[in-house]
Structure formats: C-alpha cells, structure tokens
Design an enzyme around this catalytic site. Sequence first.
Site, PDB file in Angstrom:
ATOM      1  N   GLY A  25       0.832  -1.209   0.000  1.00 45.90           N
ATOM      2  CA  GLY A  25       0.000   0.000   0.000  1.00 45.90           C
ATOM      3  C   GLY A  25       0.862   1.252   0.000  1.00 45.90           C
ATOM      4  O   GLY A  25       0.476   2.269   0.569  1.00 45.90           O
ATOM      5  N   GLY A  26       2.005   1.168  -0.647  1.00 42.58           N
ATOM      6  CA  GLY A  26       2.979   2.273  -0.574  1.00 42.58           C
ATOM      7  C   GLY A  26       2.728   3.420  -1.542  1.00 42.58           C
ATOM      8  O   GLY A  26       3.518   4.362  -1.580  1.00 42.58           O
ATOM      9  N   GLY A  29      -1.120   7.668   1.076  1.00 38.36           N
ATOM     10  CA  GLY A  29      -1.280   7.790   2.524  1.00 38.36           C
ATOM     11  C   GLY A  29       0.000   7.611   3.332  1.00 38.36           C
ATOM     12  O   GLY A  29       1.081   8.070   2.946  1.00 38.36           O
ATOM     13  N   ARG A  50      -2.954  -1.983  -5.402  1.00 38.15           N
ATOM     14  CA  ARG A  50      -3.878  -2.558  -6.391  1.00 38.15           C
ATOM     15  C   ARG A  50      -3.911  -1.782  -7.707  1.00 38.15           C
ATOM     16  O   ARG A  50      -4.280  -2.314  -8.729  1.00 38.15           O
ATOM     17  CB  ARG A  50      -5.293  -2.600  -5.802  1.00 38.15           C
ATOM     18  CG  ARG A  50      -5.485  -3.715  -4.811  1.00 38.15           C
ATOM     19  CD  ARG A  50      -6.875  -3.699  -4.223  1.00 38.15           C
ATOM     20  NE  ARG A  50      -7.056  -2.596  -3.288  1.00 38.15           N
ATOM     21  CZ  ARG A  50      -8.183  -2.339  -2.637  1.00 38.15           C
ATOM     22  NH1 ARG A  50      -9.245  -3.078  -2.848  1.00 38.15           N
ATOM     23  NH2 ARG A  50      -8.261  -1.343  -1.793  1.00 38.15           N
ATOM     24  N   ARG A  78      -4.804  -9.727  -1.074  1.00 40.30           N
ATOM     25  CA  ARG A  78      -5.821 -10.722  -0.700  1.00 40.30           C
ATOM     26  C   ARG A  78      -5.678 -12.004  -1.511  1.00 40.30           C
ATOM     27  O   ARG A  78      -6.265 -13.022  -1.171  1.00 40.30           O
ATOM     28  CB  ARG A  78      -7.232 -10.142  -0.910  1.00 40.30           C
ATOM     29  CG  ARG A  78      -7.546  -9.014   0.038  1.00 40.30           C
ATOM     30  CD  ARG A  78      -8.867  -8.374  -0.278  1.00 40.30           C
ATOM     31  NE  ARG A  78      -8.835  -7.598  -1.524  1.00 40.30           N
ATOM     32  CZ  ARG A  78      -9.802  -6.774  -1.908  1.00 40.30           C
ATOM     33  NH1 ARG A  78     -10.871  -6.619  -1.145  1.00 40.30           N
ATOM     34  NH2 ARG A  78      -9.704  -6.091  -3.024  1.00 40.30           N
ATOM     35  N   TYR A 157      -6.679   0.344  18.669  1.00 42.21           N
ATOM     36  CA  TYR A 157      -7.825  -0.527  18.969  1.00 42.21           C
ATOM     37  C   TYR A 157      -7.495  -2.002  18.725  1.00 42.21           C
ATOM     38  O   TYR A 157      -8.371  -2.861  18.878  1.00 42.21           O
ATOM     39  CB  TYR A 157      -9.094  -0.073  18.246  1.00 42.21           C
ATOM     40  CG  TYR A 157      -9.012   0.113  16.744  1.00 42.21           C
ATOM     41  CD1 TYR A 157      -8.803  -0.961  15.889  1.00 42.21           C
ATOM     42  CD2 TYR A 157      -9.186   1.376  16.181  1.00 42.21           C
ATOM     43  CE1 TYR A 157      -8.757  -0.798  14.525  1.00 42.21           C
ATOM     44  CE2 TYR A 157      -9.142   1.562  14.804  1.00 42.21           C
ATOM     45  CZ  TYR A 157      -8.927   0.458  13.975  1.00 42.21           C
ATOM     46  OH  TYR A 157      -8.885   0.626  12.614  1.00 42.21           O
ATOM     47  N   PRO A 198      -0.487   3.691  15.310  1.00 46.88           N
ATOM     48  CA  PRO A 198      -0.659   5.145  15.195  1.00 46.88           C
ATOM     49  C   PRO A 198      -2.038   5.582  15.698  1.00 46.88           C
ATOM     50  O   PRO A 198      -3.007   4.848  15.572  1.00 46.88           O
ATOM     51  CB  PRO A 198      -0.550   5.407  13.681  1.00 46.88           C
ATOM     52  CG  PRO A 198      -0.270   4.090  13.029  1.00 46.88           C
ATOM     53  CD  PRO A 198      -0.658   3.024  14.013  1.00 46.88           C
TER      54      PRO A 198
HETATM   55  C1  HXC Z   1     -20.986  -1.210   4.930  1.00 46.70           C
HETATM   56  C2  HXC Z   1     -19.593  -1.702   3.158  1.00 46.70           C
HETATM   57  C3  HXC Z   1     -19.049  -0.391   3.191  1.00 46.70           C
HETATM   58  C4  HXC Z   1     -19.565   0.518   4.157  1.00 46.70           C
HETATM   59  C5  HXC Z   1     -18.097  -1.513   1.608  1.00 46.70           C
HETATM   60  N1  HXC Z   1     -18.959  -2.344   2.168  1.00 46.70           N
HETATM   61  N2  HXC Z   1     -18.114  -0.316   2.202  1.00 46.70           N
HETATM   62  N3  HXC Z   1     -20.543  -2.101   4.026  1.00 46.70           N
HETATM   63  N4  HXC Z   1     -20.507   0.062   5.021  1.00 46.70           N
HETATM   64  N5  HXC Z   1     -19.118   1.774   4.262  1.00 46.70           N
HETATM   65  C6  HXC Z   1     -19.261  -3.702   1.766  1.00 46.70           C
HETATM   66  C7  HXC Z   1     -19.849  -3.769   0.377  1.00 46.70           C
HETATM   67  O1  HXC Z   1     -21.228  -3.478   0.358  1.00 46.70           O
HETATM   68  C8  HXC Z   1     -19.551  -5.212  -0.014  1.00 46.70           C
HETATM   69  O2  HXC Z   1     -20.461  -6.110   0.592  1.00 46.70           O
HETATM   70  C9  HXC Z   1     -18.231  -5.481   0.661  1.00 46.70           C
HETATM   71  O3  HXC Z   1     -18.071  -4.487   1.689  1.00 46.70           O
HETATM   72  C10 HXC Z   1     -17.063  -5.334  -0.293  1.00 46.70           C
HETATM   73  O4  HXC Z   1     -17.136  -4.047  -0.891  1.00 46.70           O
HETATM   74  P1  HXC Z   1     -16.308  -3.679  -2.213  1.00 46.70           P
HETATM   75  O5  HXC Z   1     -16.431  -2.249  -2.463  1.00 46.70           O
HETATM   76  O6  HXC Z   1     -16.704  -4.626  -3.298  1.00 46.70           O
HETATM   77  O7  HXC Z   1     -14.841  -4.091  -1.737  1.00 46.70           O
HETATM   78  P2  HXC Z   1     -13.497  -3.656  -2.303  1.00 46.70           P
HETATM   79  O8  HXC Z   1     -13.617  -2.937  -3.613  1.00 46.70           O
HETATM   80  O9  HXC Z   1     -12.614  -4.827  -2.236  1.00 46.70           O
HETATM   81  O10 HXC Z   1     -12.997  -2.554  -1.245  1.00 46.70           O
HETATM   82  C11 HXC Z   1     -12.457  -2.907   0.008  1.00 46.70           C
HETATM   83  C12 HXC Z   1     -12.817  -1.872   1.079  1.00 46.70           C
HETATM   84  C13 HXC Z   1     -12.450  -0.458   0.598  1.00 46.70           C
HETATM   85  C14 HXC Z   1     -12.095  -2.254   2.365  1.00 46.70           C
HETATM   86  C15 HXC Z   1     -14.302  -1.960   1.304  1.00 46.70           C
HETATM   87  O11 HXC Z   1     -12.806   0.495   1.591  1.00 46.70           O
HETATM   88  C16 HXC Z   1     -10.999  -0.307   0.293  1.00 46.70           C
HETATM   89  O12 HXC Z   1     -10.551  -0.738  -0.775  1.00 46.70           O
HETATM   90  N6  HXC Z   1     -10.218   0.281   1.181  1.00 46.70           N
HETATM   91  C17 HXC Z   1      -8.749   0.426   1.012  1.00 46.70           C
HETATM   92  C18 HXC Z   1      -8.206   1.672   1.597  1.00 46.70           C
HETATM   93  C19 HXC Z   1      -8.638   1.979   3.002  1.00 46.70           C
HETATM   94  O13 HXC Z   1      -9.682   1.498   3.453  1.00 46.70           O
HETATM   95  N7  HXC Z   1      -7.895   2.814   3.706  1.00 46.70           N
HETATM   96  C20 HXC Z   1      -8.211   3.183   5.075  1.00 46.70           C
HETATM   97  C21 HXC Z   1      -7.424   2.387   6.013  1.00 46.70           C
HETATM   98  S1  HXC Z   1      -7.382   3.192   7.587  1.00 46.70           S
HETATM   99  P3  HXC Z   1     -21.799  -6.681  -0.178  1.00 46.70           P
HETATM  100  O14 HXC Z   1     -22.315  -7.728   0.747  1.00 46.70           O
HETATM  101  O15 HXC Z   1     -22.709  -5.508  -0.322  1.00 46.70           O
HETATM  102  O16 HXC Z   1     -21.342  -7.225  -1.501  1.00 46.70           O
HETATM  103  C22 HXC Z   1      -7.079   2.054   8.762  1.00 46.70           C
HETATM  104  C23 HXC Z   1      -6.671   2.460  10.154  1.00 46.70           C
HETATM  105  C24 HXC Z   1      -7.431   3.588  10.670  1.00 46.70           C
HETATM  106  O17 HXC Z   1      -7.147   0.917   8.533  1.00 46.70           O
HETATM  107  C25 HXC Z   1      -6.998   3.950  12.078  1.00 46.70           C
HETATM  108  C26 HXC Z   1      -7.413   5.368  12.408  1.00 46.70           C
HETATM  109  C27 HXC Z   1      -6.900   5.842  13.731  1.00 46.70           C
END
Ligand code: HXC
Length: 295
Positions: A25-26, A29, A50, A78, A157, A198
């Site tokens: 994920g480089g 962010g 990705r 994944r 957490y 963090p």
């Molecule tokens: C409920 C959700 C949702 C939401 C997605 N889904 N977003 N459900 N609320 N907000 C559900 C979808 O409906 C689907 O289920 C399933 O999750 C998969 O969704 P996709 O969009 O098809 O998945 P994908 O494209 O693989 O995306 C993965 C992801 C996305 C995790 C959902 O957010 C992502 O790619 N994130 C990568 C970057 C990221 O998240 N960065 C932040 C990290 S911060 P159904 O059943 O409907 O098919 C972190 C630490 C934070 O981790 C600490 C802070 C202090």
Amino acid sequence: MSGAGEPREIFRPDLLRGKRVLVTGGGTGLGLSMGRRFLELGASLVICGRRGSVLEEAADRLKADTGGEIAWHVLDIRDAAAVDATIGRIFAEAPLDVLVNNAAGNFAARSETLSPRALDAVVNIVLHGSAYVTLACGRRWIAAKHPAMVLSILATYAWTGSPYVLPSAMAKAGLLAMTRSLAVEWGPKGIRLNAIAPGPFPTPGAWSRLVPRADLAAAFETSNPLGRPGQHAELANLAAFLISDGATFINGDCVTIDGGEWMQGAGEFCFLDKLTEAEWEAMRPQKGVRVDGSD
Ligand code: HXC
C-alpha cells in the site's frame, strides 16, 4: 497544542543505506510518507498496491524528489497466489531486507449491518493479506538465512477494540498476535517483527471512509492529551528507526504513537478534566486545616 512544529532532522542521511524495503500500500497515505522517508535515508524502495497508475505516479514523484531507487508492482495482497508470485519476482531481482505491512482496508459501519462480504473485505486485506506477504517473505529469508525485519502498522484498537470498525479491530488484533508469535518463532532465525500503533494521522483514504463530518474530524484529531493530530513525518521517523540497525534488539513490540490518545478516557478519573479552576482550588487543603475538616 504541544510540539506541532516540523520535526527536525534526527538521523544520519545514510541510516538505511543498503536496505531494500517493501511497503505494501505504498502508493498513497501513510505508506507513501514512510516510503519517502526510507528513500531519503538511503534505502532502496519497493511499493505495491492494487492500482498501477497510482503506484507509477507515486514512484515517479518519489524518484524525482529523492533521486532514490524505487520499483513498483501491482498486487492485491488478498490473493495468496499473486502474493507468492510477486514476492518471488521481487526477491529474484534482489532480496528484501524489510517488509512494512501497511496496506489496509477500513470503513465505519454499525456492526449489525455488516454483510459477510463486508467483513471479509477488511479482514482479507488487513489480516490474511498481511500474513500472506509476511509468510512469503519469511520462507525466502529462512531458506537463504537472510536476516530481516517485519514492521506492521496497527491501530491502538488492536488491544482496546473499537465500535464501528469491528472488522478492522479484529484484524489488527490478529496482526499484533502474528507479530508477537513470529517474533519468538523467527527471532532465532534472525528475523525480527515489530509493530506501530498510530493514533490520528489524517489521510484522505482513511478519513473519507471513517470520519463523515468535518466537525467530527476536528474533534477526533484533537481529542488527545497533546491536542493535535500526528504529522506523517513523526510516524515515518519512528518507522525509519524501527527498521534501522539502531533497533536491532527490539523484537515483538508494538510502539504507540498517538499523543496519549488511547489512554485518555481509560483512566478512571479522566472525568476530572471537567473541573473548573475554582473547584480544584476548593479541593486543596487549607493551611492548618486537615482534609477531613478536623484541625
Ligand atoms: C458497509 C460496506 C461499506 C460501508 C463496503 N462495504 N463499504 N458495508 N458500510 N461503508 C461492503 C460492500 O457493500 C460489499 O459487501 C463489501 O463491503 C465489499 O465491498 P467492495 O467495495 O466490493 O470491496 P473492495 O472494492 O474490495 O474494497 C475494500 C474496502 C475499501 C475495504 C471496502 O474500503 C478499500 O478498498 N479500502 C482500502 C483503503 C482503506 O480502506 N484505507 C483506510 C485504512 S485506515 P456486499 O455484501 O454488499 O457485496 C485504517 C486504520 C485507521 O485501517 C486507524 C485510524 C486511527
């Protein structure tokens, strides 16, 4: 506010010279910020993610800014088979010395609304994906007797748990267990594992998924004892230290960098921060008068 100025240079410019570092994920962010710091300190960098266009743009910018050596590979962590093939290609170019498990997925949701696919989407990235990459690197390091280091990016957490980010909390807790388990199992083989937890370090990716309102973002970023969000450079410096040869006796640990955020509210008497100056003064014993009122 406390200590919000730009962090000063604290390392020798060649701190990481000779180290080949993979940051998952480089391209965006915190991963991008850490990678930039590693390059500035002399490391050779490999980034994966990705989206090829994002990685290419990040690599071009980092190369132009630092003059460092950088390679990128499209990889969805994944996919276990793709992980093994890509890690094989990376090692065929040159062995890695450091893996930074930074890639993550997360979103805020009420847990009772999560579908199985939603749960899997996060856990498969954070827990399974990080484990696939760690094991793919570890197998190669062990076979070659190559000393190495794994740094995983968690969240506080991982040990407190957190409402509304259940899949991430479960997965980060698992990653902490992996860090501690392998630190003991692989330490004798010259492979150390550590983690960073963090607190609030704002990034567009995380904030867009986790903090839906500006007023909540402001409160989130400042609700720690230091009253400010973390700066990426502060996290990147900690990561640089932990992967450097200055930290070679640190193994199986998780270093928290959150301004003291996670403990705020955990102490039973945190509610006393609501007291006024007058109330504090009234609680102090007066000269010659015992606290219980007798003299
Ligand atoms: C409920 C959700 C949702 C939401 C997605 N889904 N977003 N459900 N609320 N907000 C559900 C979808 O409906 C689907 O289920 C399933 O999750 C998969 O969704 P996709 O969009 O098809 O998945 P994908 O494209 O693989 O995306 C993965 C992801 C996305 C995790 C959902 O957010 C992502 O790619 N994130 C990568 C970057 C990221 O998240 N960065 C932040 C990290 S911060 P159904 O059943 O409907 O098919 C972190 C630490 C934070 O981790 C600490 C802070 C202090």
